[in-house]
Scaffold this motif. Structure first.
Motif, PDB file in Angstrom:
ATOM      1  N   ASN A 108      42.101  10.505  -8.229  1.00  0.00           N
ATOM      2  CA  ASN A 108      43.361  10.399  -7.508  1.00  0.00           C
ATOM      3  C   ASN A 108      44.475  11.313  -8.009  1.00  0.00           C
ATOM      4  O   ASN A 108      45.460  11.519  -7.289  1.00  0.00           O
ATOM      5  CB  ASN A 108      43.885   8.954  -7.560  1.00  0.00           C
ATOM      6  N   MET A 109      44.344  11.827  -9.204  1.00  0.00           N
ATOM      7  CA  MET A 109      45.456  12.594  -9.766  1.00  0.00           C
ATOM      8  C   MET A 109      45.106  14.063 -10.035  1.00  0.00           C
ATOM      9  O   MET A 109      45.732  14.958  -9.506  1.00  0.00           O
ATOM     10  CB  MET A 109      45.932  11.934 -11.080  1.00  0.00           C
ATOM     11  N   LEU A 110      44.108  14.275 -10.868  1.00  0.00           N
ATOM     12  CA  LEU A 110      43.786  15.632 -11.330  1.00  0.00           C
ATOM     13  C   LEU A 110      42.339  15.950 -10.983  1.00  0.00           C
ATOM     14  O   LEU A 110      41.434  15.873 -11.820  1.00  0.00           O
ATOM     15  CB  LEU A 110      44.022  15.730 -12.844  1.00  0.00           C
ATOM     16  N   LYS A 161      59.921  -1.710  -0.069  1.00  0.00           N
ATOM     17  CA  LYS A 161      60.237  -1.415   1.336  1.00  0.00           C
ATOM     18  C   LYS A 161      59.008  -1.009   2.147  1.00  0.00           C
ATOM     19  O   LYS A 161      59.070  -0.949   3.374  1.00  0.00           O
ATOM     20  CB  LYS A 161      61.304  -0.322   1.423  1.00  0.00           C
ATOM     21  N   TYR A 162      57.894  -0.722   1.471  1.00  0.00           N
ATOM     22  CA  TYR A 162      56.668  -0.334   2.175  1.00  0.00           C
ATOM     23  C   TYR A 162      55.731  -1.524   2.421  1.00  0.00           C
ATOM     24  O   TYR A 162      54.654  -1.339   2.975  1.00  0.00           O
ATOM     25  CB  TYR A 162      55.920   0.737   1.368  1.00  0.00           C
ATOM     26  N   THR A 252      51.440   4.019  -4.652  1.00  0.00           N
ATOM     27  CA  THR A 252      52.633   4.644  -5.227  1.00  0.00           C
ATOM     28  C   THR A 252      52.915   6.017  -4.633  1.00  0.00           C
ATOM     29  O   THR A 252      54.023   6.536  -4.779  1.00  0.00           O
ATOM     30  CB  THR A 252      52.471   4.792  -6.757  1.00  0.00           C
ATOM     31  N   GLN A 253      51.932   6.616  -3.982  1.00  0.00           N
ATOM     32  CA  GLN A 253      52.147   7.942  -3.400  1.00  0.00           C
ATOM     33  C   GLN A 253      53.063   7.891  -2.179  1.00  0.00           C
ATOM     34  O   GLN A 253      53.518   8.929  -1.693  1.00  0.00           O
ATOM     35  CB  GLN A 253      50.799   8.577  -3.038  1.00  0.00           C
ATOM     36  N   TYR A 267      54.863   6.146 -12.823  1.00  0.00           N
ATOM     37  CA  TYR A 267      54.837   4.767 -13.303  1.00  0.00           C
ATOM     38  C   TYR A 267      53.417   4.200 -13.318  1.00  0.00           C
ATOM     39  O   TYR A 267      53.016   3.520 -14.258  1.00  0.00           O
ATOM     40  CB  TYR A 267      55.738   3.887 -12.424  1.00  0.00           C
ATOM     41  N   VAL A 268      52.667   4.467 -12.273  1.00  0.00           N
ATOM     42  CA  VAL A 268      51.324   3.903 -12.214  1.00  0.00           C
ATOM     43  C   VAL A 268      50.393   4.594 -13.214  1.00  0.00           C
ATOM     44  O   VAL A 268      49.475   3.970 -13.753  1.00  0.00           O
ATOM     45  CB  VAL A 268      50.756   3.973 -10.773  1.00  0.00           C
TER      46      VAL A 268
END
Length: 366
Positions: A108-110, A161-162, A252-253, A267-268
């Protein structure tokens, strides 16, 4: 920190109980469906009752040694056999921690960073802390948990808010199904990771408030898991969430402000990477504590155990982490193994121990 008390023990509970369910909830959400958040609540109450029961037995009979309870209950040979099974589950936990961290960051990140690279910078630095005494383990755990909790609070605010909480309903529209109970069993298994802390109890210097502080730690763990699962379902809907390997990372994205500030991943990443480091650290040191008790390992042998164990974890984690399907099969099996070796067997052993002690005390008083 001049002594290891029950307040510090609560941080160990947080270190072992949080990260698994938050990282890969898919393994139990596919069974629980929309009602998974109810399954988490039910499992949380069961887990709370289990750990309070275990600690109450320890406090009532003033016996806090995990090894002593197993041997007094089952005899030396059988008791040590079950402790070794407990240690093998701890080793599986090391593999779970390393492989989950490497695969989640790669997936998910790198994407261009290989798994072996993540594993090197996960396993090798932790060896330094593991080789230190329990003070270092507790200090790192306390600092890590504070940072993880601050990140979690910020993340909840940023993603609120999501969330659409109407997606949690209706509940049991098709009745109570078998998958719901499978979901509870897997959640209990992952909550069973908190039993990793049981070998630490004998090292405490103060037992006066052990139940009180442990309950506080457990309640914090449970509310974090309930909020996390509710948030995932409310954000994505259960059907969409079950297509994701690591829904918290994707959740979080969505966070963005002024159309260019995007920092939810920060944060995650702190929560997941930090959480796996702490669980790995506490689990590895628990293996060393039990090795010292069962095999009578000296300092030099414990150092060898640390290095050899780290190499074995690296090899196993690399093989498992590079295949996503294999990894999630491992997670599923791991949850059942934890349910057996971290929950069911300790429950039986501690119950028999309490029965024996009650009978012994009644004979003495009689």
């Amino acid at each position: 920190m001049d002594k290891f008390t029950s307040k510090h023990y609560a941080f160990l509970i947080l270190a072992t109980g949080i990260v698994s369910m938050k990282t890969y909830p898919k393994i139990f959400m596919i069974h629980g469906g929309r009602e998974t958040w109810i399954a988490v609540i039910i499992a949380s109450f069961i887990a709370l009752a289990f750990y309070v029961y275990i600690l109450s037995i320890c406090k009532k009979y003033n016996v806090y040694s995990f090894q002593k309870i197993y041997i007094q209950t089952l005899g030396e040979k059988l008791g040590n056999t079950f402790i070794i099974l407990f240690m093998l589950t701890l080793f599986m936990t090391l593999i779970e921690s390393a492989s989950a961290e490497a695969n989640s960051m790669h997936t998910n990140m790198l994407l261009e960073t290989p798994h072996w690279y993540f594993l090197i910078f996960f396993i090798v630095p932790i060896i330094y802390t593991i080789r230190k005494d329990i003070v270092a383990v507790i200090s790192v755990t306390m600092i890590g948990i504070v940072l993880i909790m601050l990140a979690g609070i910020n993340l909840s605010i940023l993603t609120y808010k999501y969330k659409h909480f109407e997606l949690l309903f209706p509940i049991f529209s098709h009745g109570v199904h078998g998958g719901f109970f499978i979901s509870i069993a897997k959640i209990l298994g992952l909550y069973g990771s908190i039993s990793i802390t049981l070998p630490y109890i004998a090292k405490l210097k103060d037992y006066k408030n052990i139940i009180k502080h442990s309950v506080i730690g457990l309640i914090i763990v449970f509310q974090m898991e309930i909020v996390a699962i509710v948030g995932i379902i409310a954000t994505f809907n259960i059907d969409f969430a079950n297509t994701m390997s690591y829904p918290k990372l994707l959740q979080t994205q969505q966070v963005t402000y002024f159309r260019f500030l995007e920092f939810g991943e920060l944060y995650v990443m702190l929560q997941i990477v930090g959480g796996w480091i702490l669980k790995y650290l506490v689990s590895f040191y628990a293996i060393l504590l039990l090795s010292k008790e069962i095999f009578k390992f000296k300092k030099k042998q414990l150092i060898y155990t640390t290095y050899i164990g780290s190499v074995l974890v690296y090899i196993a984690s690399y093989y498992i982490a590079k295949d996503l399907a294999l990894l999630f099969n491992f997670f599923s099996i791991y949850s059942y193994v934890c349910l057996i070796n971290f929950v069911i067997i300790p429950l039986i052993v501690f119950t028999i121990f309490a029965s024996k002690m009650k009978k012994k005390n009644s004979q003495i008083s009689g």
